[in-house]
Design an enzyme around this catalytic site. Structure first.
Site, PDB file in Angstrom:
ATOM      1  N   HIS A 144     -22.340-110.152 -10.476  1.00 24.59           N
ATOM      2  CA  HIS A 144     -22.810-108.772 -10.672  1.00 24.59           C
ATOM      3  C   HIS A 144     -22.205-108.123 -11.921  1.00 24.59           C
ATOM      4  O   HIS A 144     -22.705-107.101 -12.376  1.00 24.59           O
ATOM      5  CB  HIS A 144     -22.584-107.924  -9.403  1.00 24.59           C
ATOM      6  CG  HIS A 144     -21.194-107.429  -9.202  1.00 24.59           C
ATOM      7  ND1 HIS A 144     -20.296-108.017  -8.346  1.00 24.59           N
ATOM      8  CD2 HIS A 144     -20.540-106.378  -9.743  1.00 24.59           C
ATOM      9  CE1 HIS A 144     -19.158-107.351  -8.372  1.00 24.59           C
ATOM     10  NE2 HIS A 144     -19.277-106.353  -9.217  1.00 24.59           N
ATOM     11  N   ASP A 149     -22.660-114.173  -5.355  1.00 28.28           N
ATOM     12  CA  ASP A 149     -22.089-113.337  -6.429  1.00 28.28           C
ATOM     13  C   ASP A 149     -21.007-114.129  -7.176  1.00 28.28           C
ATOM     14  O   ASP A 149     -19.810-113.917  -6.978  1.00 28.28           O
ATOM     15  CB  ASP A 149     -21.518-112.055  -5.798  1.00 28.28           C
ATOM     16  CG  ASP A 149     -21.181-111.014  -6.844  1.00 28.28           C
ATOM     17  OD1 ASP A 149     -21.543-111.209  -8.020  1.00 28.28           O
ATOM     18  OD2 ASP A 149     -20.549-110.002  -6.480  1.00 28.28           O
ATOM     19  N   GLY A 206     -13.519-102.106 -10.979  1.00 24.96           N
ATOM     20  CA  GLY A 206     -12.723-102.641 -12.092  1.00 24.96           C
ATOM     21  C   GLY A 206     -12.041-103.945 -11.710  1.00 24.96           C
ATOM     22  O   GLY A 206     -11.651-104.726 -12.566  1.00 24.96           O
ATOM     23  N   SER A 252     -13.588-106.102  -9.721  1.00 30.70           N
ATOM     24  CA  SER A 252     -14.689-107.043  -9.484  1.00 30.70           C
ATOM     25  C   SER A 252     -14.576-108.286 -10.353  1.00 30.70           C
ATOM     26  O   SER A 252     -14.239-108.188 -11.535  1.00 30.70           O
ATOM     27  CB  SER A 252     -16.023-106.379  -9.817  1.00 30.70           C
ATOM     28  OG  SER A 252     -16.448-105.641  -8.722  1.00 30.70           O
ATOM     29  N   GLY A 253     -14.896-109.413  -9.768  1.00 33.28           N
ATOM     30  CA  GLY A 253     -14.860-110.666 -10.520  1.00 33.28           C
ATOM     31  C   GLY A 253     -13.474-111.288 -10.531  1.00 33.28           C
ATOM     32  O   GLY A 253     -13.310-112.459 -10.858  1.00 33.28           O
TER      33      GLY A 253
HETATM   34  C1  4AZ Z   1     -16.604-102.392  -7.327  1.00 32.93           C
HETATM   35  O1  4AZ Z   1     -17.380-101.437  -7.434  1.00 32.93           O
HETATM   36  C2  4AZ Z   1     -15.889-102.591  -6.032  1.00 32.93           C
HETATM   37  N1  4AZ Z   1     -13.201-102.073  -1.873  1.00 32.93           N
HETATM   38  C3  4AZ Z   1     -15.067-103.670  -5.876  1.00 32.93           C
HETATM   39  C4  4AZ Z   1     -14.419-103.861  -4.676  1.00 32.93           C
HETATM   40  C5  4AZ Z   1     -14.593-102.971  -3.657  1.00 32.93           C
HETATM   41  C6  4AZ Z   1     -15.406-101.876  -3.791  1.00 32.93           C
HETATM   42  C7  4AZ Z   1     -16.055-101.682  -5.007  1.00 32.93           C
HETATM   43  C8  4AZ Z   1     -13.892-103.204  -2.353  1.00 32.93           C
HETATM   44  O2  4AZ Z   1     -16.415-103.151  -8.266  1.00 32.93           O
END
Ligand code: 4AZ
Length: 835
Positions: free
Chosen positions: A641, A689, A783, A785-786
């Site tokens: 994503h 993902d 932030g 993520s990944g």
């Molecule tokens: C995001 O938006 C995100 N609490 C990543 C992890 C989580 C929520 C949002 C998990 O990248």
């Protein structure tokens, strides 16, 4: 280019006055008012010359000092005004008009194709092209965009499977920038279709434009780039035409380039046939379509709505694809360096895909059905019908797919195959696992139609009879994916059904250490002493039958020990379990205890240098956007994503910061060569993902131990209660935080069971896992993520990448844990790309 060259000269514009003066490539140059301005200046000059008498007196007066200053000021003023006017004329006015280009096609019915139409220089081509140009111009000159219409150029006349002549043409409009929406793609297409529509007679699809019979269903007009026209249209040096005049004979197609070129090869086959293009190899630099690419069109011009396939990666294993008619265009974009395309094409007959199939009495596989043109990629339009008959009324038909699933159609259109099975409509979808679809009828009719925009993956399904009243054998359990799995596999903690339907409504397994019955597979050889008598951890390295729960050695044999990989003990006979283990071993770090009250995001803490050497900060256009982990010297792993929108998928905008503790202090900043997003990634559900990033250059080994790969878990890897798992990243410290932390944060979280995860979120896919704490106080956030969720085996073993930060409802909310991509579901997918 190494193909034979045969230039394709389109005819000039239809307005004779423009024929030589204007070529489409030049239309954005606006020069109309320059002469006008110069004439004015000349007239002014002449007027001043007509007053000779007072001139000498005037001259004397002017030399008077105060007058001189005024005059100089006036002259400067006039010069500035003139300069400004010229600037306006040459730059601003010129820039405010631009050419808007279109490529189009339509079929002229009831006109016989003659071979001379293949030669753009022939009298026959010129005469027919002029006639068609006149018709097209007439349509647009009578329309609301008449003032903007500039020119149409007929590029190809070809024979057509539906009869008549297929016309491909370019069109250009000259539009003031502010009015650029006046010639939108839909508007331009609608104008043409409306004209045909108003002239249609009876119930046929053919309308008459100035007597020219145009098939309304064949009209397609797409906006194109100016560069498409200049590289493919008039005057281009790199357009070849090749023909397959006999069905079945293969025409070689080899293209070589050592300097940057954009070249086009137009393929035409005998009418009534389709074209099968075989790509044997394509040697280019992988760059996510940024530098080198081959785009294959289902037309003779580069029309966006007619893309069959794009190749942006090198190809070494041969594959083929099929057009929907007898024309095809190959558009090569190749940068400097030796680039080679090898392949061939042939004219093939349209497939009549209709068969009667009798299945056998036994529930064993009776045979296979295939997508049309299998193993070629399926064209966007195709159809197949299979009429099955089983030996008895109590026997239905079971279709077993390798990586495809049929689901009842909902409101969304089917874009990976349309199916009608006994009048009920289903959509097909590619998935990463096997499924079985059962039809409880002894003589069902199954109709399949291609329904994707571009060429689609082929499919293959085996079929068999099954007992309608008892689909699975007595000892088996029926999964929602249609698969039958042994009853003993229910609630074994393993997703045997591929959708976890064998793992719902399960009570906590009992250890049963003393009894005679077999131990629950969860406890067997998981590296933990679950039974005091040690029964659960004996004979773990003896070779046994393979399954996803068992570790597979390189030799192919399997052992019971689940976490054999890189645990410091030789478990496989071939010792392969301890090969490639330079991973997941951080350098010894100073333990820093955070003072009370200084805890960070969602329960996180500052990390110390070298603590998470696989952690990567991914920056998009210079700003932190996602996290990632180091897999090897040139591959990173992250979440799909992070790259799912247009610009985000372009590797040129990304940089990877390695060996970094505090933002801005990376030991190494790497550029990205390409991004591989999982082919089944679903942007709505976040299923699959996962993405891989290849670096332009490997990071230098001298960065070790501050930069180091994380260990990849084998499919059999299990995380037990005694593993310690941490999520790390530079993401926000709370849901409504405005400032990102500069120091890398870490938070310890617990892996939750899928049942608990589903209690929080409802359906989550088997490729997801939940981790957190019930209070919610430790979690990943935007932030992160990944980035990695890594777990360490008890006793200070190596760290394995168990999850990739994917999604969650907010951050740090009670009973709403973070959701991660379950990495061991992707082990073979990852290796298939990076090794
Ligand atoms: C995001 O938006 C995100 N609490 C990543 C992890 C989580 C929520 C949002 C998990 O990248």
């Amino acid at each position: 280019m190494g193909t034979e060259h045969e230039e394709n000269e389109p005819t000039k514009g239809d307005d004779p006055s423009q024929q030589d003066a204007v070529s489409i490539a030049d239309v954005s140059v606006e020069v109309a008012t320059v002469d006008h301005t110069l004439q004015k200046l000349r007239r002014m000059y002449r007027k001043t010359r007509r007053k000779p008498k007072g001139l000498q007196r005037l001259w004397v007066r002017l030399l008077n000092i105060p007058h001189l200053a005024v005059i100089i000021a006036a002259v400067v003023f006039v010069v500035v005004v003139i300069m400004w006017s010229l600037l306006w004329v040459f730059i601003f006015r010129r820039e405010s008009n631009s050419g808007v280009y279109f490529a189009g096609m339509f079929r002229v019915a009831n006109v016989e194709f003659i071979p001379e139409y293949r030669q753009a220089e022939s009298l026959e081509f010129v005469s027919m092209a002029n006639k068609i140009q006149h018709v097209v111009s007439n349509v647009y000159k009578m329309s609301s965009v008449a003032r903007l219409y500039k020119q149409a150029v007929i590029s190809d006349l070809s024979n057509n499977n539906k009869g008549g002549v297929l016309v491909h043409f370019w069109m250009v409009f000259v539009v003031p920038r502010l009015k650029s929406t006046a010639v939108c793609e839909e508007c331009v297409g609608a104008i043409f279709k409306d004209s045909v529509h108003t002239s249609m007679k009876n119930r046929s699809s053919v309308g008459y434009l100035l007597g020219l019979p145009v098939d309304i269903d064949s009209i397609l007009i797409n906006a194109v780039q100016r560069s498409d026209y200049s590289s493919n249209g008039a005057g281009s040096q790199c357009v070849d035409k090749l023909y397959a005049n006999l069905p079945g004979t293969s025409v070689p197609l080899n293209v070589f380039s050592s300097w940057g070129v954009t070249c086009h090869v137009k393929l035409t086959a005998v009418p009534g046939s389709l074209i099968r293009l075989t790509v044997s190899s394509f040697l280019i630099e992988p760059s996510d379509c940024v530098n080198d690419a081959l785009t294959v069109y289902d037309a003779l011009l580069p029309m966006r709505g007619r893309i069959l396939h794009r190749l942006c990666e090198p190809v070494s294993t041969s594959f083929s694809l099929v057009s929907t008619s007898n024309v095809m265009l190959l558009s090569f974009r190749m940068t400097n360096g030796n680039k080679v395309f090898r392949g061939h094409f042939e004219a093939i007959a349209e497939e009549i895909c209709l068969s009667q199939i009798e299945t056998q009495l036994k529930p064993d596989i009776s045979g296979q059905i295939y997508s049309p043109f299998y193993p070629s990629l399926s064209p966007p339009q195709c159809a197949c019908t299979w009429k099955f008959k089983t030996p008895g009324r109590n026997l239905g038909v079971a279709l077993h797919f390798q990586n495809y699933v049929l689901k009842p159609k909902n409101l969304k259109a089917c874009d990976q195959g349309w199916w009608r099975i006994n009048e009920i409509i289903f959509c097909g979808n590619y998935v990463g696992h096997q499924t079985t679809f059962r039809i409880s009828d002894h003589s069902p009719e199954v109709e399949f139609r291609c329904s994707s925009r571009n060429s689609a993956q082929p499919f293959q399904a085996s079929y068999s009879s099954y007992n309608i009243s008892q689909p699975c054998p007595e000892s088996h359990f029926l999964c929602s994916t249609g698969l039958c799995v042994e009853k003993s596999r229910r609630c074994d903690g393993l997703d045997d059904c591929q959708d976890e339907s064998d793992e719902v409504f399960c009570s906590r397994p009992t250890k049963n250490c003393g009894g005679k019955s077999p131990l629950h597979p969860l406890f067997v050889c998981n590296g933990e002493s679950d039974c005091n008598n040690g029964r659960d951890e004996i004979n773990c390295t003896q070779e046994t039958t393979c399954s996803a729960i068992r570790y597979q050695c390189n030799s192919g044999s399997c052992i019971l020990k689940k976490n054999a990989k890189c645990d410091g003990v030789y478990d496989c006979r071939d010792r392969s379990d301890e090969a490639d283990c330079v991973c997941g071993h951080p350098s010894v770090v100073k333990k820093v205890v955070s003072p009370k009250g200084q805890e960070r995001i969602v329960g996180g803490d500052n990390s110390v240098e070298g603590e998470w050497p696989w952690q990567v900060s991914l920056h998009f256009s210079g700003n932190l956007y996602c996290g990632a982990s180091v897999l090897s010297s040139d591959w990173l792993i992250s979440a799909a994503h992070c790259f799912s929108k247009q610009r985000l998928s372009d590797p040129r905008f990304w940089s990877a910061h390695l060996g970094m503790l505090t933002q801005g202090s990376a030991k190494h900043v790497a550029e990205i060569q390409r991004i591989v997003v999982h082919e089944y990634y679903n942007a709505y559900t976040f299923d699959y993902d996962i993405a891989l990033l290849q670096l332009k250059k490997p990071w230098p080994p001298s960065l070790n131990p501050l930069v180091q790969p994380v260990c990849l878990p084998p499919t059999s890897h299990t995380v037990t209660q005694s593993h310690r798992c941490w999520v790390t990243g530079w993401g926000y410290r709370s849901e409504d935080d405005k400032v990102l932390p500069s120091v890398l944060q870490k938070a310890e979280v617990s892996i939750m069971s899928q049942t608990e995860c589903k209690k929080s979120y409802g359906p989550v896919s088997p490729r997801m896992l939940c981790a957190g704490v019930s209070s919610g106080e430790r979690d990943a956030c935007r932030g992160d993520s990944g980035g990695p969720l890594t777990c360490q085996a008890p006793g200070g073993g190596r760290w394995f990448l168990i999850g990739i930060v994917s999604w969650g409802a907010g951050c740090g909310r009670p009973n709403l844990p973070g959701v991660y991509t379950r990495v061991n579901k992707f082990t073979s997918w990852i290796y298939s790309h990076i090794s």
